[in-house]
Design a protein around this motif. Sequence first.
Motif, PDB file in Angstrom:
ATOM      1  N   THR A 255      -3.455 -14.785  14.329  1.00 51.20           N
ATOM      2  CA  THR A 255      -4.066 -14.855  12.823  1.00 51.20           C
ATOM      3  C   THR A 255      -4.025 -16.467  12.468  1.00 51.20           C
ATOM      4  N   GLU A 256      -4.434 -16.913  11.535  1.00 54.46           N
ATOM      5  CA  GLU A 256      -4.197 -17.888  10.846  1.00 54.46           C
ATOM      6  C   GLU A 256      -3.794 -17.776   9.292  1.00 54.46           C
ATOM      7  N   ASN A 257      -3.417 -16.504   9.175  1.00 54.30           N
ATOM      8  CA  ASN A 257      -3.172 -16.011   7.836  1.00 54.30           C
ATOM      9  C   ASN A 257      -1.620 -15.355   7.836  1.00 54.30           C
ATOM     10  N   PHE A 258      -0.862 -15.877   7.036  1.00 54.73           N
ATOM     11  CA  PHE A 258       0.588 -15.210   6.904  1.00 54.73           C
ATOM     12  C   PHE A 258       0.282 -14.014   6.193  1.00 54.73           C
ATOM     13  N   VAL A 259      -0.328 -14.142   5.241  1.00 53.96           N
ATOM     14  CA  VAL A 259      -0.227 -12.875   4.119  1.00 53.96           C
ATOM     15  C   VAL A 259      -0.720 -11.464   4.901  1.00 53.96           C
ATOM     16  N   VAL A 260      -1.821 -11.827   5.602  1.00 52.10           N
ATOM     17  CA  VAL A 260      -2.323 -10.316   6.237  1.00 52.10           C
ATOM     18  C   VAL A 260      -1.466  -9.932   7.334  1.00 52.10           C
ATOM     19  N   VAL A 261      -0.362 -10.612   7.904  1.00 53.44           N
ATOM     20  CA  VAL A 261       0.412  -9.952   9.149  1.00 53.44           C
ATOM     21  C   VAL A 261       1.048  -8.820   8.509  1.00 53.44           C
ATOM     22  N   PRO A 262       1.882  -8.659   7.407  1.00 55.33           N
ATOM     23  CA  PRO A 262       2.528  -7.391   7.139  1.00 55.33           C
ATOM     24  C   PRO A 262       1.574  -6.294   6.815  1.00 55.33           C
ATOM     25  N   HIS A 263       0.243  -6.653   6.627  1.00 50.59           N
ATOM     26  CA  HIS A 263      -0.621  -5.754   6.326  1.00 50.59           C
ATOM     27  C   HIS A 263      -1.245  -4.922   7.604  1.00 50.59           C
ATOM     28  N   ILE A 264      -1.321  -5.879   8.639  1.00 50.37           N
ATOM     29  CA  ILE A 264      -1.702  -5.264  10.020  1.00 50.37           C
ATOM     30  C   ILE A 264      -0.485  -4.640  10.574  1.00 50.37           C
ATOM     31  N   VAL A 265       0.734  -4.896  10.455  1.00 54.51           N
ATOM     32  CA  VAL A 265       1.753  -4.428  10.900  1.00 54.51           C
ATOM     33  C   VAL A 265       1.953  -2.999  10.248  1.00 54.51           C
ATOM     34  N   THR A 266       1.766  -2.659   9.274  1.00 55.06           N
ATOM     35  CA  THR A 266       1.830  -1.309   8.608  1.00 55.06           C
ATOM     36  C   THR A 266       1.321  -0.107   9.413  1.00 55.06           C
ATOM     37  N   GLY A 267       1.857   0.754   9.719  1.00 52.73           N
ATOM     38  CA  GLY A 267       1.401   1.972  10.281  1.00 52.73           C
ATOM     39  C   GLY A 267       1.076   1.449  11.646  1.00 52.73           C
ATOM     40  N   SER A 268       1.241   0.618  12.344  1.00 48.04           N
ATOM     41  CA  SER A 268       1.033  -0.146  13.840  1.00 48.04           C
ATOM     42  C   SER A 268       2.520   0.112  14.695  1.00 48.04           C
TER      43      SER A 268
END
Length: 311
Positions: free
Chosen positions: A235-248
């Motif tokens: 990804t090219e967005n730092f901020v979305v990374v934790p949101h993708i990680v959650t629950g995965s």
Amino acid sequence: MTKPPDVGMSRFDLRRVDLNLLVSLHYLLQECQVTAAAERMSVSQPSMSASLARLRRLLDDPLMVRAGRRLVLTPYAEGLRDQVAAVLREIEFTLSTRPVFDPTSESRQFVIAATDYITLVLLKDLVSDLSMSMNIHLEVQPVMASHLDDLRNNRIDMIITPREVMGEVTDLLSATLFRDRFVGVASAQNDAIEGLTTQRFSQLPYIAYRSDGKRSNVDGQFDLLGVSRNVQMTTENFVVVPHIVTGSNFIAMVHERLWRFMPSSLNLKLFESPVALRPVTQAVYWHPRRMDDPAHRWLRERIVRMSRAQP
């Protein structure tokens, strides 16, 4: 009203005149004596005599004439005395007065190149603060390689990026903002990170970051240390990374300051990198032409002050 003539359109061409003569003329008119005028200008008497000769030719007037044992000003020189003094005062005032910027009454737009991470942890609070009482607009663009040329060509005002990423740039000015370290982030239910080894880290599904086609600083460090990653998403967005990680079952490396901004509802947990990583030093860069721009300086100082006030 009669329009004043352009420079160079009067009976003599100012473009061919050494304006230091104006200072010599001022002291000659004030002192009406070559030696005293020379002393006030801290030049030699012959040098001042030469200036007087040049002024007489330029102005087509003797300026000072002998009356008995002393020199007196000619009527033309008498008329010049106060005017020349006023002109010099105006020049001195103009050159010594610096413009000021009042953010409470003036409008200004700034373009800053910064990542979404910097926008969240630093610029968000700045914009909120500015919007309360000031008409200052910030346009934040994602950092691109082209922004160096944009900065040099006055198309953007600042770049906020790590010194480790920027490298050596000798034609730009900068100020350090803060240091940040990398930490691992995983879902709170992800037990695979317990007792994490380098080998295990390399096997877990990993989210990588890219900016303008280039790998991130942390991935560059992993590559230098020989630590492989099982990259399953980029990804090219730092901020979305934790949101993708959650629950995965994904893991990722993020800036510690970014972690502090993540809501507890994401239900994440941190882990330390299996190898030692160097922190990054965030800095703001600008072109020297903007150094004394009062509005630009005001914003730079505000950004630096706010960055250093954070824990």
